[in-house]
Design an enzyme around this catalytic site. Structure first.
Site, PDB file in Angstrom:
ATOM      1  N   GLY A  46      82.204  75.370 -19.870  1.00 53.31           N
ATOM      2  CA  GLY A  46      82.481  76.739 -19.461  1.00 53.31           C
ATOM      3  C   GLY A  46      82.835  76.765 -17.986  1.00 53.31           C
ATOM      4  O   GLY A  46      82.600  75.785 -17.259  1.00 53.31           O
ATOM      5  N   GLN A  51      83.480  80.453  -9.576  1.00 50.19           N
ATOM      6  CA  GLN A  51      83.330  79.009  -9.358  1.00 50.19           C
ATOM      7  C   GLN A  51      84.612  78.383  -8.815  1.00 50.19           C
ATOM      8  O   GLN A  51      84.575  77.266  -8.295  1.00 50.19           O
ATOM      9  CB  GLN A  51      82.906  78.311 -10.653  1.00 50.19           C
ATOM     10  CG  GLN A  51      81.525  78.740 -11.144  1.00 50.19           C
ATOM     11  CD  GLN A  51      81.135  78.017 -12.394  1.00 50.19           C
ATOM     12  OE1 GLN A  51      81.520  78.423 -13.490  1.00 50.19           O
ATOM     13  NE2 GLN A  51      80.401  76.928 -12.273  1.00 50.19           N
ATOM     14  N   CYS A  91      75.252  72.939 -14.244  1.00 46.33           N
ATOM     15  CA  CYS A  91      76.241  73.891 -13.709  1.00 46.33           C
ATOM     16  C   CYS A  91      77.241  73.085 -12.883  1.00 46.33           C
ATOM     17  O   CYS A  91      76.837  72.261 -12.054  1.00 46.33           O
ATOM     18  CB  CYS A  91      75.538  74.925 -12.833  1.00 46.33           C
ATOM     19  SG  CYS A  91      76.670  76.151 -12.137  1.00 46.33           S
ATOM     20  N   LEU A  92      78.531  73.340 -13.118  1.00 45.75           N
ATOM     21  CA  LEU A  92      79.545  72.600 -12.367  1.00 45.75           C
ATOM     22  C   LEU A  92      79.466  72.920 -10.881  1.00 45.75           C
ATOM     23  O   LEU A  92      79.973  72.158 -10.059  1.00 45.75           O
ATOM     24  CB  LEU A  92      80.939  72.927 -12.916  1.00 45.75           C
ATOM     25  CG  LEU A  92      81.173  72.508 -14.379  1.00 45.75           C
ATOM     26  CD1 LEU A  92      82.565  72.937 -14.839  1.00 45.75           C
ATOM     27  CD2 LEU A  92      80.985  71.010 -14.571  1.00 45.75           C
ATOM     28  N   HIS A 133      75.438  81.914 -19.696  1.00 46.62           N
ATOM     29  CA  HIS A 133      75.540  81.239 -18.391  1.00 46.62           C
ATOM     30  C   HIS A 133      76.797  81.725 -17.644  1.00 46.62           C
ATOM     31  O   HIS A 133      76.751  82.022 -16.448  1.00 46.62           O
ATOM     32  CB  HIS A 133      75.570  79.728 -18.643  1.00 46.62           C
ATOM     33  CG  HIS A 133      75.687  78.863 -17.437  1.00 46.62           C
ATOM     34  ND1 HIS A 133      74.701  77.976 -17.050  1.00 46.62           N
ATOM     35  CD2 HIS A 133      76.685  78.708 -16.529  1.00 46.62           C
ATOM     36  CE1 HIS A 133      75.084  77.341 -15.958  1.00 46.62           C
ATOM     37  NE2 HIS A 133      76.303  77.755 -15.624  1.00 46.62           N
ATOM     38  N   GLU A 134      77.928  81.812 -18.378  1.00 48.31           N
ATOM     39  CA  GLU A 134      79.189  82.217 -17.712  1.00 48.31           C
ATOM     40  C   GLU A 134      79.156  83.689 -17.321  1.00 48.31           C
ATOM     41  O   GLU A 134      79.622  84.055 -16.225  1.00 48.31           O
ATOM     42  CB  GLU A 134      80.397  81.936 -18.618  1.00 48.31           C
ATOM     43  CG  GLU A 134      80.585  80.484 -19.012  1.00 48.31           C
ATOM     44  CD  GLU A 134      80.441  79.511 -17.870  1.00 48.31           C
ATOM     45  OE1 GLU A 134      80.812  79.848 -16.729  1.00 48.31           O
ATOM     46  OE2 GLU A 134      79.926  78.392 -18.103  1.00 48.31           O
ATOM     47  N   HIS A 137      77.305  84.134 -14.221  1.00 52.73           N
ATOM     48  CA  HIS A 137      78.121  83.806 -13.031  1.00 52.73           C
ATOM     49  C   HIS A 137      78.928  85.027 -12.577  1.00 52.73           C
ATOM     50  O   HIS A 137      79.120  85.240 -11.372  1.00 52.73           O
ATOM     51  CB  HIS A 137      79.124  82.693 -13.358  1.00 52.73           C
ATOM     52  CG  HIS A 137      78.626  81.299 -13.127  1.00 52.73           C
ATOM     53  ND1 HIS A 137      78.194  80.849 -11.904  1.00 52.73           N
ATOM     54  CD2 HIS A 137      78.546  80.224 -13.966  1.00 52.73           C
ATOM     55  CE1 HIS A 137      77.847  79.559 -12.001  1.00 52.73           C
ATOM     56  NE2 HIS A 137      78.046  79.161 -13.247  1.00 52.73           N
TER      57      HIS A 137
HETATM   58  O1  K1U Z   1      79.531  77.313 -15.720  1.00 45.76           O
HETATM   59  C1  K1U Z   1      79.333  76.103 -15.546  1.00 45.76           C
HETATM   60  O2  K1U Z   1      78.847  75.708 -14.504  1.00 45.76           O
HETATM   61  C2  K1U Z   1      79.663  75.140 -16.639  1.00 45.76           C
HETATM   62  C3  K1U Z   1      78.435  74.618 -17.352  1.00 45.76           C
HETATM   63  C4  K1U Z   1      78.169  75.455 -18.572  1.00 45.76           C
HETATM   64  C5  K1U Z   1      76.887  75.243 -19.306  1.00 45.76           C
HETATM   65  C6  K1U Z   1      76.345  73.995 -19.525  1.00 45.76           C
HETATM   66  C7  K1U Z   1      75.167  73.868 -20.239  1.00 45.76           C
HETATM   67  C8  K1U Z   1      74.545  74.952 -20.734  1.00 45.76           C
HETATM   68  C9  K1U Z   1      75.077  76.183 -20.504  1.00 45.76           C
HETATM   69  C10 K1U Z   1      76.262  76.332 -19.804  1.00 45.76           C
HETATM   70  C11 K1U Z   1      78.727  73.190 -17.743  1.00 45.76           C
HETATM   71  O3  K1U Z   1      79.580  72.917 -18.515  1.00 45.76           O
HETATM   72  S1  K1U Z   1      77.811  71.980 -16.972  1.00 45.76           S
HETATM   73  C12 K1U Z   1      78.338  70.498 -17.788  1.00 45.76           C
HETATM   74  C13 K1U Z   1      77.235  70.009 -18.574  1.00 45.76           C
HETATM   75  O4  K1U Z   1      76.319  69.581 -17.971  1.00 45.76           O
HETATM   76  C14 K1U Z   1      77.154  70.109 -20.041  1.00 45.76           C
HETATM   77  C15 K1U Z   1      78.221  69.789 -20.810  1.00 45.76           C
HETATM   78  C16 K1U Z   1      78.083  69.851 -22.194  1.00 45.76           C
HETATM   79  C17 K1U Z   1      76.905  70.236 -22.781  1.00 45.76           C
HETATM   80  C18 K1U Z   1      75.823  70.549 -21.976  1.00 45.76           C
HETATM   81  C19 K1U Z   1      75.947  70.464 -20.604  1.00 45.76           C
HETATM   82 ZN    ZN Z   2      77.454  77.319 -13.931  1.00 42.12          ZN
END
Ligand code: K1U
Ligand code: ZN
Length: 187
Positions: A46, A51, A91-92, A133-134, A137
């Site tokens: 996401g 971001q 979170c990215l 989560h998004e 943000h």
């Molecule tokens: O918004 C963001 O920072 C993106 C975030 C979204 C997210 C990850 C995990 C749970 C809820 C929302 C990421 O993509 S972080 C990347 C990551 O760590 C991840 C990727 C795939 C599955 C789980 C985590």
């Molecule tokens: Zn995030």
């Protein structure tokens, strides 16, 4: 499509309320395409506009097993389940920091798609978590805000050790990450 710089914890834009999009233009559609490219290159599921340094109320998600990639303009959560799940989030914008967050298991989200058509998504599990989560943000909220004082302190201590890798609160994806993304696109 362009790969955008990702803003990291400490950049004030991550704490701002976004502005609803009044009319979806080609510029918004370009932003959506760039957000998908950036999210995929960073291996995220996401990404929300703040971001990438933008204040429009726009987010994208692409969760394996959650159907096709979804662009959300002006999304709102219209219902939450009373049952909750605790699961690890990242979170990215806070690279290398992970923590368990408790959230409703299911949500219903209403938004506009990239063409301005209303959409409604009934989501559960990882897709529901990612949507929450998004949308957080888009209201200046981060997953670390849900942590207990002790867990938040420990997450911030981890962040303090890595944040110097991101001068001016900018995470620029490496040439290797971008090249890998372009290779994947060609497949
Ligand atoms: O918004 C963001 O920072 C993106 C975030 C979204 C997210 C990850 C995990 C749970 C809820 C929302 C990421 O993509 S972080 C990347 C990551 O760590 C991840 C990727 C795939 C599955 C789980 C985590
Ligand atoms: Zn995030």
């Amino acid at each position: 499509m362009s790969i955008l710089d990702i803003r990291v914890l400490g950049d004030p834009i991550l704490r701002e309320e976004t502005k609803p999009v009044r009319e979806i233009t080609d510029a918004h559609r370009t932003l959506i395409d760039d957000m998908f490219a950036t999210m995929h290159a960073a291996h995220g599921i996401g990404l929300a506009a703040p971001q990438v340094g933008r204040i429009e109320r726009i987010a994208v998600v692409d969760v394996e097993g959650g159907g096709q990639p979804i662009a959300l303009v002006n999304p709102e959560i219209v219902s939450f389940s009373s049952d909750t799940d605790k699961s690890e989030e990242g979170c990215l914008s806070i690279p290398d920091v992970f923590a368990d967050v408790e959230r409703p298991t299911r949500v219903v989200v209403r938004a506009l798609d990239r063409h301005g058509q209303p959409i409604e998504i009934e989501a559960s599990d990882l897709l529901a978590r990612c949507l929450q989560h998004e949308i957080d943000h888009l209201h200046g909220k981060l997953f670390i805000d849900y942590l207990s004082v002790l867990k938040r302190r420990s997450a911030l201590a981890k962040w303090a050790k890595t944040k110097d890798r991101y001068p001016a609160y900018v995470r620029r994806l490496t040439d290797e990450e971008v090249a890998e993304h372009h290779r994947d696109e060609e497949l």
